[in-house]
Design an enzyme around this catalytic site. Structure first.
Site, PDB file in Angstrom:
ATOM      1  CG  HIS A  14      -0.300   0.083   2.529  1.00 19.76           C
ATOM      2  ND1 HIS A  14       0.526  -0.896   3.031  1.00 19.76           N
ATOM      3  CD2 HIS A  14      -0.351   1.043   3.508  1.00 19.76           C
ATOM      4  CE1 HIS A  14       0.946  -0.572   4.238  1.00 19.76           C
ATOM      5  NE2 HIS A  14       0.435   0.618   4.548  1.00 19.76           N
ATOM      6  CG  HIS A  52       0.054   4.433   4.781  1.00 21.45           C
ATOM      7  ND1 HIS A  52      -0.731   3.697   5.638  1.00 21.45           N
ATOM      8  CD2 HIS A  52      -0.691   5.523   4.446  1.00 21.45           C
ATOM      9  CE1 HIS A  52      -1.899   4.311   5.822  1.00 21.45           C
ATOM     10  NE2 HIS A  52      -1.895   5.413   5.107  1.00 21.45           N
ATOM     11  CG  ASP A 112       5.093   2.826   7.201  1.00 22.90           C
ATOM     12  OD1 ASP A 112       4.196   3.391   6.554  1.00 22.90           O
ATOM     13  OD2 ASP A 112       4.861   1.918   8.025  1.00 22.90           O
ATOM     14  CG  HIS A 113       4.350  -0.229   4.110  1.00 28.53           C
ATOM     15  ND1 HIS A 113       4.377  -1.576   4.421  1.00 28.53           N
ATOM     16  CD2 HIS A 113       3.888   0.387   5.224  1.00 28.53           C
ATOM     17  CE1 HIS A 113       3.944  -1.764   5.653  1.00 28.53           C
ATOM     18  NE2 HIS A 113       3.644  -0.575   6.160  1.00 28.53           N
ATOM     19  CG  HIS A 136      -3.998  -0.080   6.506  1.00 26.79           C
ATOM     20  ND1 HIS A 136      -3.886  -0.053   7.880  1.00 26.79           N
ATOM     21  CD2 HIS A 136      -2.986   0.699   6.031  1.00 26.79           C
ATOM     22  CE1 HIS A 136      -2.851   0.695   8.217  1.00 26.79           C
ATOM     23  NE2 HIS A 136      -2.291   1.180   7.112  1.00 26.79           N
ATOM     24  CG  ASP A 164       0.661  -1.628   7.667  1.00 22.76           C
ATOM     25  OD1 ASP A 164       1.592  -2.420   7.536  1.00 22.76           O
ATOM     26  OD2 ASP A 164       0.837  -0.420   7.883  1.00 22.76           O
ATOM     27  CG  HIS A 186       3.711  -2.726  10.638  1.00 21.96           C
ATOM     28  ND1 HIS A 186       2.832  -1.935  11.327  1.00 21.96           N
ATOM     29  CD2 HIS A 186       4.075  -2.012   9.558  1.00 21.96           C
ATOM     30  CE1 HIS A 186       2.665  -0.795  10.688  1.00 21.96           C
ATOM     31  NE2 HIS A 186       3.411  -0.813   9.596  1.00 21.96           N
TER      32      HIS A 186
END
Length: 304
Positions: free
Chosen positions: A63, A65, A67-68, A143, A213, A271
């Site tokens: 996805h 976000h 941090d990914h 999510h 997530d 995570h």
């Protein structure tokens, strides 16, 4: 034994810590490398893990976000500096095209390889990659934004020929491929030599499911059922269950429950929230429901 190894490059959540790096991991399948998520600093972790950039051709982004996916432009820039000429394919939500392409056009104008973005629909489970060895399917997750996990499955392997039996029955080379695939051998006089007399069973195919997530979601169970290894996010301990639900995340206990209900062989938690300096509480809570649980950690190489 052919390789099917999971390398953890990062297993933290959004807030940076000195303990964990943002999310990224690499699955090594018979020396082909498949990256799953690419948080900030992934290329440095890739170096630390002594993985070979030249063997990486496909990246799967769960996805969008940061941090990914914040590590993508840095990783691709480094590949360009190394003279990479083979194509790189990134499997992700369609919006990545509008986010990443301007960065590539600005920072990587002279990149000698083609960066392809293959979109998928995170809301459905579908086949998004296939080669001679494996298939990759998406796992719809819950999510705050569209998000999908990934199921990597080795294709069934061919049986092993028993050399002494092949020689004993004087079987021609042209028949061997069919016998590996399960065929019996018919001799010139019409007698049938059963396949099980000529072969030994192949090693079981391996499977790996990545689920991060996501909020607690029992709908994924039929997709991940029986996998050899399940990586499931465990952002919070059970005391923060309400916070987990609010933010579209899971607790370690919920991860253990999913693993138990799906009958997986091993569970890996990851995570982790920055609030935990010791992830032992998360491990303890998951093991109360699913004993064969381990913690992800940077540098870990889990051999399936």
């Amino acid at each position: 034994m052919e390789r099917f190894d999971l390398n953890i490059l990062g297993c933290g959540s959004a807030t940076p810590t000195l303990q964990h790096n943002p999310t990224s991991q690499v699955l090594n399948v018979r020396e082909k490398l498949f990256m799953i998520d690419c948080g900030e600093g992934t290329q440095l972790q890739f170096r630390h893990s002594r993985l070979r950039f030249g063997r990486l051709n496909h990246i799967f982004i769960s996805h969008l976000h940061g941090d990914h996916c914040f590590g993508l432009i840095g990783l691709i820039s480094t590949l360009a500096l190394l003279g990479r000429t083979g194509d790189i394919t990134i499997h992700a939500h369609a919006d990545l095209e509008t986010i990443l392409r301007p960065q590539l056009d600005y920072f990587c104008r002279e990149i000698p390889c083609d960066v392809k973005i293959e979109p998928f629909d995170p809301q459905i489970s579908e086949l998004i990659y296939e080669d001679r060895s494996i298939t990759v399917k998406t796992i719809p997750l819950i999510h705050r934004i569209p998000c999908a996990g990934f199921l990597f499955q080795e294709k069934p392997k061919e049986a092993h020929l028993i050399t002494d039996k092949i020689k004993f029955y004087d079987i021609p080379i042209k028949e061997l491929a069919k016998i590996k695939k399960g065929a019996d051998f018919i001799r010139e006089d019409g007698t049938i030599v059963p396949n099980e007399r000529l072969t030994r069973p192949a090693e079981p195919s391996k499977s790996y499911a990545y689920c991060s997530d996501t909020a607690y979601n029992e709908k994924i169970i039929p997709i991940i059922e029986g996998v050899d290894l399940l990586y499931h996010e465990a952002t919070f301990a059970d005391a923060e269950a309400f916070r987990a639900k609010q933010t579209g995340h899971s607790t370690a206990r919920q991860a253990g429950k999913i693993a138990k209900m799906a009958g997986v062989k091993k569970l890996m938690l990851g995570h982790f929230s920055a609030r935990y300096t010791d992830n032992g509480i998360l491990l303890q809570e998951a093991k109360e429901l699913f004993d064969n649980t381990i913690l992800a950690n940077e540098g870990l190489c889990e051999k399936l």
